[in-house]
Write a protein that holds these residues in place. Structure first.
Motif, PDB file in Angstrom:
ATOM      1  N   ASP A 127       0.875  -1.451  -0.136  1.00 46.10           N
ATOM      2  CA  ASP A 127       0.028  -0.014  -0.011  1.00 46.10           C
ATOM      3  C   ASP A 127       0.899   1.124  -0.041  1.00 46.10           C
ATOM      4  O   ASP A 127       0.472   2.412   0.458  1.00 46.10           O
ATOM      5  N   GLU A 130      -0.211   4.599  -1.524  1.00 44.70           N
ATOM      6  CA  GLU A 130      -1.353   5.647  -0.749  1.00 44.70           C
ATOM      7  C   GLU A 130      -0.586   5.911   0.503  1.00 44.70           C
ATOM      8  O   GLU A 130      -0.863   7.247   1.057  1.00 44.70           O
ATOM      9  N   TRP A 134       1.088   9.168  -1.683  1.00 43.14           N
ATOM     10  CA  TRP A 134      -0.021  10.139  -1.665  1.00 43.14           C
ATOM     11  C   TRP A 134      -0.062  11.059  -0.131  1.00 43.14           C
ATOM     12  O   TRP A 134      -0.228  12.137  -0.097  1.00 43.14           O
ATOM     13  N   GLU A 169      -3.987   6.054  -8.315  1.00 42.84           N
ATOM     14  CA  GLU A 169      -5.494   5.674  -8.512  1.00 42.84           C
ATOM     15  C   GLU A 169      -5.535   4.180  -8.607  1.00 42.84           C
ATOM     16  O   GLU A 169      -6.131   3.438  -8.003  1.00 42.84           O
ATOM     17  N   ARG A 172      -4.856   2.255  -5.287  1.00 46.68           N
ATOM     18  CA  ARG A 172      -6.192   2.340  -4.450  1.00 46.68           C
ATOM     19  C   ARG A 172      -6.864   1.226  -4.495  1.00 46.68           C
ATOM     20  O   ARG A 172      -7.745   0.859  -3.832  1.00 46.68           O
ATOM     21  N   ASP A 173      -6.889   0.693  -5.630  1.00 48.64           N
ATOM     22  CA  ASP A 173      -7.733  -0.720  -6.142  1.00 48.64           C
ATOM     23  C   ASP A 173      -6.923  -2.055  -5.699  1.00 48.64           C
ATOM     24  O   ASP A 173      -7.598  -2.954  -5.885  1.00 48.64           O
ATOM     25  N   LEU A 175      -4.952  -2.184  -2.509  1.00 47.48           N
ATOM     26  CA  LEU A 175      -4.662  -2.097  -1.365  1.00 47.48           C
ATOM     27  C   LEU A 175      -4.845  -3.601  -0.583  1.00 47.48           C
ATOM     28  O   LEU A 175      -5.807  -4.225  -0.854  1.00 47.48           O
TER      29      LEU A 175
END
Length: 249
Positions: A127, A130, A134, A169, A172-173, A175
Motif C-alpha cells: 500500500d 497510498e 500520496w 489511483e 487504491r484498487d 490495497l
C-alpha cells in the motif's frame, strides 16, 4: 534459461529460469529495480546450489522488459508477475518479495493462493502508493498530480521518480491492508531497523493485519532498505530454507 514472455495484456516480460526441484522459488523485485540485483542473483546462486527451481523476472518498464516505467502501475506489475508464475513456475512456489515485490507477492497470495506454498518478504511495502506517496505529498504535489497527471518525487537511488496519477489511483484498487489478508502457509517477514524507505511500523502493521498460523517477523538492527549485506543475504537464504522445510519441500 533466459527468455521473454508475452503476457495476455500484451506486455513483453524478460525472465530467467533455473530448473530444479520443487517447490520452486520466485523472486519479485522492487520499485524501479531489476532482476540482476544483488538479492536476486544471490538467491539464484543459492537455489542452484540446492538444486532448487528458481525464477526471476523484470516487470514491464523495468530492466530488460518492454514498456516504459512511467506507463506502469501496481496492477500492471501484478499481472506481469501472475503471467510469469503461471507460465514459468510449475506447482506452488515460495515467493520472495522485496519492497514493492512484497506488495505484489501479497496480491498473488490473495488472488492466486493455490500457486503459493510459502512467502518471504524483504522490507515489504504494501500500500505504499497510498500510505507513503500520496500521504506524504505536499498540497502542491497533489494539485500537480491531479491537473497534469504526474509529479516528481526525489530518490536516494538516482534521478527523481516520475509518479503518475494512474499509479496512485490504481494503487487504491490494490490495497491489501484494508481488508482480510489470509496467508495460510509459512510466512517470514524480514525488516531492517535503519530502513529509510519502509518504516518499521509498516512491518508491524503487516504482521498484525495478516492472518496465518505460521508467521514471523525478523528485525535486523541497523539494516537499511537494500538489505544486501552478506549477513542479510544469508538471512534471506535461511528464511527461504526454513519455509521450504516447514512445507516439506
Amino acid at each position: 534459461m533466459s527468455g521473454y514472455l508475452d503476457t495476455p495484456e500484451g506486455r513483453r516480460i524478460a525472465f530467467n529460469r533455473t530448473d530444479g526441484a520443487g517447490p520452486g522459488v520466485v523472486f519479485l523485485g522492487g520499485f524501479r529495480s531489476d532482476m540482476d540485483g544483488t538479492k536476486a542473483l544471490a538467491l539464484e546462486a543459492w537455489a542452484r546450489a540446492q538444486g532448487r527451481a528458481f525464477v526471476r523476472f523484470d516487470y514491464s518498464g523495468h530492466g530488460k522488459s518492454g514498456g516504459t516505467f512511467e506507463a506502469g502501475c501496481i496492477g500492471d506489475w501484478f499481472e506481469d508477475a501472475r503471467a510469469v508464475i503461471s507460465a514459468q513456475a510449475a506447482g506452488p512456489q515460495v515467493l520472495v518479495g522485496s519492497s514493492m515485490g512484497g506488495w505484489v507477492s501479497l496480491l498473488i497470495a490473495r488472488e492466486m493462493p493455490e500457486t503459493v506454498a510459502g512467502l518471504v518478504t524483504i522490507a515489504a511495502a504494501p500500500d505504499f502508493t497510498e500510505d507513503s506517496m500520496w500521504a506524504g505529498f505536499t498540497d502542491a504535489q497533489r494539485a500537480e498530480l491531479l491537473t497534469t497527471g504526474q509529479t516528481t518525487l526525489s530518490s536516494d537511488y538516482g534521478a527523481p521518480y516520475i509518479i503518475t496519477r494512474r499509479l496512485i489511483e490504481d494503487g487504491r484498487d490494490r490495497l491489501v491492508l484494508r481488508s482480510p489478508l489470509p496467508l495460510p502457509f509459512p510466512t517470514r517477514f524480514l525488516q531492517g531497523t535503519a530502513d529509510a524507505d519502509v518504516d518499521l511500523s509498516v512491518a508491524l502493521r503487516l504482521l498484525a493485519h495478516a492472518g496465518g498460523d505460521d508467521m514471523r517477523l525478523t528485525l535486523v538492527k541497523g539494516a537499511d532498505h537494500r538489505f544486501s549485506t552478506p549477513d542479510c543475504l544469508r538471512l534471506i537464504e535461511d528464511s527461504v530454507a526454513e519455509v521450504l522445510a516447514r512445507i516439506g519441500g
